[in-house]
Scaffold this active site. Structure first.
Site, PDB file in Angstrom:
ATOM      1  N   GLU A   1      16.806  83.937  28.588  1.00 14.13           N
ATOM      2  CA  GLU A   1      16.093  84.549  29.721  1.00 14.13           C
ATOM      3  C   GLU A   1      14.781  83.795  29.845  1.00 14.13           C
ATOM      4  O   GLU A   1      13.876  83.986  29.046  1.00 14.13           O
ATOM      5  CB  GLU A   1      15.836  86.040  29.462  1.00 14.13           C
ATOM      6  CG  GLU A   1      17.085  86.888  29.331  1.00 14.13           C
ATOM      7  CD  GLU A   1      17.838  87.065  30.631  1.00 14.13           C
ATOM      8  OE1 GLU A   1      17.311  86.713  31.701  1.00 14.13           O
ATOM      9  OE2 GLU A   1      18.989  87.539  30.575  1.00 14.13           O
TER      10      GLU A   1
ATOM     11  N   CYS B   1       8.153  87.698  34.403  1.00 10.05           N
ATOM     12  CA  CYS B   1       9.038  86.624  34.879  1.00 10.05           C
ATOM     13  C   CYS B   1       9.588  86.986  36.257  1.00 10.05           C
ATOM     14  O   CYS B   1       9.981  86.120  37.018  1.00 10.05           O
ATOM     15  CB  CYS B   1      10.169  86.413  33.888  1.00 10.05           C
ATOM     16  SG  CYS B   1      11.036  87.933  33.521  1.00 10.05           S
TER      17      CYS B   1
HETATM   18  P1  NAD Z   1       6.871  81.310  25.085  1.00 13.37           P
HETATM   19  O1  NAD Z   1       8.072  80.537  25.460  1.00 13.37           O
HETATM   20  O2  NAD Z   1       5.625  80.591  24.798  1.00 13.37           O
HETATM   21  O3  NAD Z   1       7.172  82.166  23.768  1.00 13.37           O
HETATM   22  C1  NAD Z   1       8.273  83.031  23.681  1.00 13.37           C
HETATM   23  C2  NAD Z   1       8.644  83.206  22.219  1.00 13.37           C
HETATM   24  O4  NAD Z   1       9.050  81.952  21.693  1.00 13.37           O
HETATM   25  C3  NAD Z   1       7.509  83.708  21.336  1.00 13.37           C
HETATM   26  O5  NAD Z   1       8.038  84.568  20.371  1.00 13.37           O
HETATM   27  C4  NAD Z   1       7.017  82.426  20.694  1.00 13.37           C
HETATM   28  O6  NAD Z   1       6.396  82.644  19.453  1.00 13.37           O
HETATM   29  C5  NAD Z   1       8.326  81.685  20.515  1.00 13.37           C
HETATM   30  N1  NAD Z   1       8.193  80.241  20.365  1.00 13.37           N
HETATM   31  C6  NAD Z   1       7.212  79.418  20.830  1.00 13.37           C
HETATM   32  N2  NAD Z   1       7.480  78.150  20.474  1.00 13.37           N
HETATM   33  C7  NAD Z   1       8.647  78.158  19.801  1.00 13.37           C
HETATM   34  C8  NAD Z   1       9.445  77.156  19.200  1.00 13.37           C
HETATM   35  N3  NAD Z   1       9.100  75.860  19.193  1.00 13.37           N
HETATM   36  N4  NAD Z   1      10.607  77.520  18.604  1.00 13.37           N
HETATM   37  C9  NAD Z   1      10.966  78.810  18.593  1.00 13.37           C
HETATM   38  N5  NAD Z   1      10.264  79.811  19.136  1.00 13.37           N
HETATM   39  C10 NAD Z   1       9.102  79.486  19.732  1.00 13.37           C
HETATM   40  O7  NAD Z   1       6.698  82.415  26.215  1.00 13.37           O
HETATM   41  P2  NAD Z   1       5.542  83.500  26.373  1.00 13.37           P
HETATM   42  O8  NAD Z   1       4.301  82.793  26.779  1.00 13.37           O
HETATM   43  O9  NAD Z   1       5.491  84.396  25.169  1.00 13.37           O
HETATM   44  O10 NAD Z   1       6.128  84.381  27.582  1.00 13.37           O
HETATM   45  C11 NAD Z   1       5.986  84.006  28.890  1.00 13.37           C
HETATM   46  C12 NAD Z   1       7.221  83.322  29.417  1.00 13.37           C
HETATM   47  O11 NAD Z   1       8.365  84.143  29.202  1.00 13.37           O
HETATM   48  C13 NAD Z   1       7.181  83.105  30.927  1.00 13.37           C
HETATM   49  O12 NAD Z   1       7.655  81.830  31.254  1.00 13.37           O
HETATM   50  C14 NAD Z   1       8.115  84.178  31.463  1.00 13.37           C
HETATM   51  O13 NAD Z   1       8.669  83.880  32.712  1.00 13.37           O
HETATM   52  C15 NAD Z   1       9.126  84.251  30.396  1.00 13.37           C
HETATM   53  N6  NAD Z   1       9.834  85.531  30.440  1.00 13.37           N
HETATM   54  C16 NAD Z   1      11.115  85.550  30.899  1.00 13.37           C
HETATM   55  C17 NAD Z   1      11.788  86.752  30.995  1.00 13.37           C
HETATM   56  C18 NAD Z   1      13.204  86.795  31.487  1.00 13.37           C
HETATM   57  O14 NAD Z   1      13.865  87.778  31.252  1.00 13.37           O
HETATM   58  N7  NAD Z   1      13.716  85.763  32.147  1.00 13.37           N
HETATM   59  C19 NAD Z   1      11.164  87.935  30.636  1.00 13.37           C
HETATM   60  C20 NAD Z   1       9.844  87.890  30.172  1.00 13.37           C
HETATM   61  C21 NAD Z   1       9.187  86.665  30.075  1.00 13.37           C
END
Ligand code: NAD
Length: 477
Positions: free
Chosen positions: A252, A286
């Site tokens: 997602e 999102c």
């Molecule tokens: P992010 O991608 O920075 O982080 C998400 C998760 O991934 C966190 O737990 C983070 O610690 C982890 N992470 C970061 N780097 C990683 C790596 N190299 N390997 C594994 N895990 C890693 O996102 P964010 O800033 O926490 O959230 C915002 C983003 O999430 C936005 O782009 C938003 O659109 C998206 N989002 C999507 C949905 C959906 O259902 N499509 C819902 C909510 C948020």
């Protein structure tokens, strides 16, 4: 209200510190104060969590669907009874407003009820082959240890939308929440534990730094499923990692939602829809409407009425329950939003409301910019804040082309006379489209995107299938 926080790892049924004793601070973005110090999970702790989940898997997979259903239902009851405490943790570590936190507590909790109902309805199939030479039996079995990685913007709902179907399916889990919001995740894990989840079935780890520890877990042969919600950038990294061990993935990812206001639209309804689609969760969603394409025949009326509504929004700390807009999750996020507005002005847009970041706390006021062009930076970037950017467009065909001109395909919104809006909605390339509706999320509906917004669906009857594999057994006729 006095809130006590669980600030430790949960591995094999025990709350404990990380094995190297490190902690990291969790901040309240509204005032910069430290809410708690949370245990850091080392790579060894993460491996222990995966192995605890692996040991617990066979017994959990063999429980009856009703047993799993009852545990999920009890979790629903626990969280429903503790809604205010649950919401307050979110306000403190995420900065969201009280109404957003309560709405999320309700939404998140509903996934336990929904999947307690789905746990007992896992479908199968039984039929005679066309040649009549065998009986085809199709059953579904849980995939195995599931790694669940969640973002900070909906710290509760993104975790429950994964935990509930995984557990309903009979999978065991390792949850890795965002570093900004581990306290909400710990609260949910504790509720599951109090509801009777056996040891090892749910584990919680918070590695710092995240990347190497997650990569190591992905390499572990016991991990068979990874479900991720977060940015498209990190999603791509995880898809590469999943390839090495051929782990099943659900993704997602990011969005850049178009919001179309068609000629003939009821503008009061469109403004009400825009207020929810844009301002829910302070724009840090999102699903947030990001690109407003407004037909020139209704543009001025829409802009004037929406600006008036946005100007009435009361914003400030989520601990004041009257505020409907809270803070962003960090000063970095606030500065990112502010920079987008500055760039929009440099590129020729006009700020007609807000546009000035505060100096204290991670707040950004409701803001509206008009005169934006389709290709402008603000229109091509996920804003993730309370900023409405409006593009004036002369034809419906152009609106549809612009709406689809993106790598994202999570959600779109169309406002207009219903038959026309429905026809336009059919042309939007996205996993979800709201027709005269500003909010779509519902545990009973399939949530997910097309293109680079993701793979798979969460919620609905499809959500549980993401954690199940089909097994075909051939029998003599
Ligand atoms: P992010 O991608 O920075 O982080 C998400 C998760 O991934 C966190 O737990 C983070 O610690 C982890 N992470 C970061 N780097 C990683 C790596 N190299 N390997 C594994 N895990 C890693 O996102 P964010 O800033 O926490 O959230 C915002 C983003 O999430 C936005 O782009 C938003 O659109 C998206 N989002 C999507 C949905 C959906 O259902 N499509 C819902 C909510 C948020």
């Amino acid at each position: 209200m006095t809130v006590t926080y669980l600030n430790k790892l949960f591995i094999d049924g025990e709350w404990r510190d990380g094995n190297d004793g490190r902690t990291f601070p969790v901040f309240n973005p509204a005032d910069g104060s430290t809410v708690a110090e949370f245990a850091v999970a080392s790579e060894a702790d993460c491996t222990e969590a995966v192995e605890a989940a692996d040991r617990a898997f066979a017994a959990w997979a063999a429980t009856s669907p009703r047993e799993r259903s009852d545990i999920l239902r009890r979790t629903f009851d626990i969280l429903s009874n503790e809604k205010e405490k649950f919401a307050e943790i979110m306000v403190r570590e995420n900065g969201k407003s009280w109404p957003d936190a309560i709405a999320e507590a309700n939404y998140a909790t509903e996934f336990f009820r929904w999947f307690s109902e789905e746990a007992v309805r896992i479908p199968g199939d039984f039929r005679l082959s066309p040649g009549g030479d065998k009986r085809i039996v199709v059953t579904r079995q849980p995939m195995g240890v599931s790694l669940l990685i969640t973002p900070w913007n909906f710290p509760a709902a993104m975790a429950t939308r994964k935990l509930a179907p995984a557990l309903a399916a009979g999978c065991t889990t390792v949850l890795k929440p965002a570093r900004e919001t581990p306290l909400t995740a710990a609260y949910i894990v504790d509720a599951l534990s109090r509801a009777g989840v056996p040891r090892g079935v749910v584990n919680l780890v918070t590695p710092v730094p995240t990347g190497p520890a997650v990569a190591k877990m992905m390499q572990h042969p016991a991990v068979r499923k990874m479900s991720f919600t977060g940015s498209t950038e990190v999603g791509r990294v995880l898809l590469h990692e999943a390839a090495d061990t051929v782990v099943s993935t659900s993704m997602e990812l990011g969005g850049n939602a178009p919001f179309l206001v068609l000629p003939g639209a009821n503008i009061d309804e469109a403004v009400a829809g825009a207020m929810v689609a844009k301002m829910r969760n302070g724009g840090s969603a999102c699903t947030a409407a990001n690109r407003f394409y407004v037909h020139s025949s209704v543009h001025d009326e829409f802009v004037a009425k929406l600006a008036a509504e946005l100007g009435r929004v009361q914003w400030g700390s989520g601990l004041n329950r009257a505020n409907t807009l809270g803070s962003l999750v960090s000063l970095e996020e606030r500065d990112k939003v502010a920079a987008l507005v500055t760039t929009a002005v440099d590129e020729g847009a006009t700020v007609i409301l807000g546009g000035k970041a505060t100096t204290a706390g991670a707040f950004y006021p409701p803001t509206m910019v008009t005169g934006v062009q389709h290709g402008d930076t603000i229109n091509q970037t996920e804003i993730f804040g309370p900023v409405t950017a409006v593009v004036k467009v002369d034809s419906i065909d152009e609106m549809v082309d612009m709406a689809n001109d993106t790598i994202y395909g999570l959600i779109g919104y169309v406002f207009g006379e219903e038959a026309l809006a429905l026809r336009v909605a059919m042309r939007i390339d996205a996993g979800m489209v709201g027709v005269n509706r500003g909010v779509l999320s519902d545990p009973a509906a399939p949530f997910g995107g097309t293109k680079q917004s993701g793979l798979g669906r969460e919620g609905s009857s499809e959500g549980i299938l993401e954690y199940l594999e089909e097994k075909y057994i051939g029998l003599a006729p």
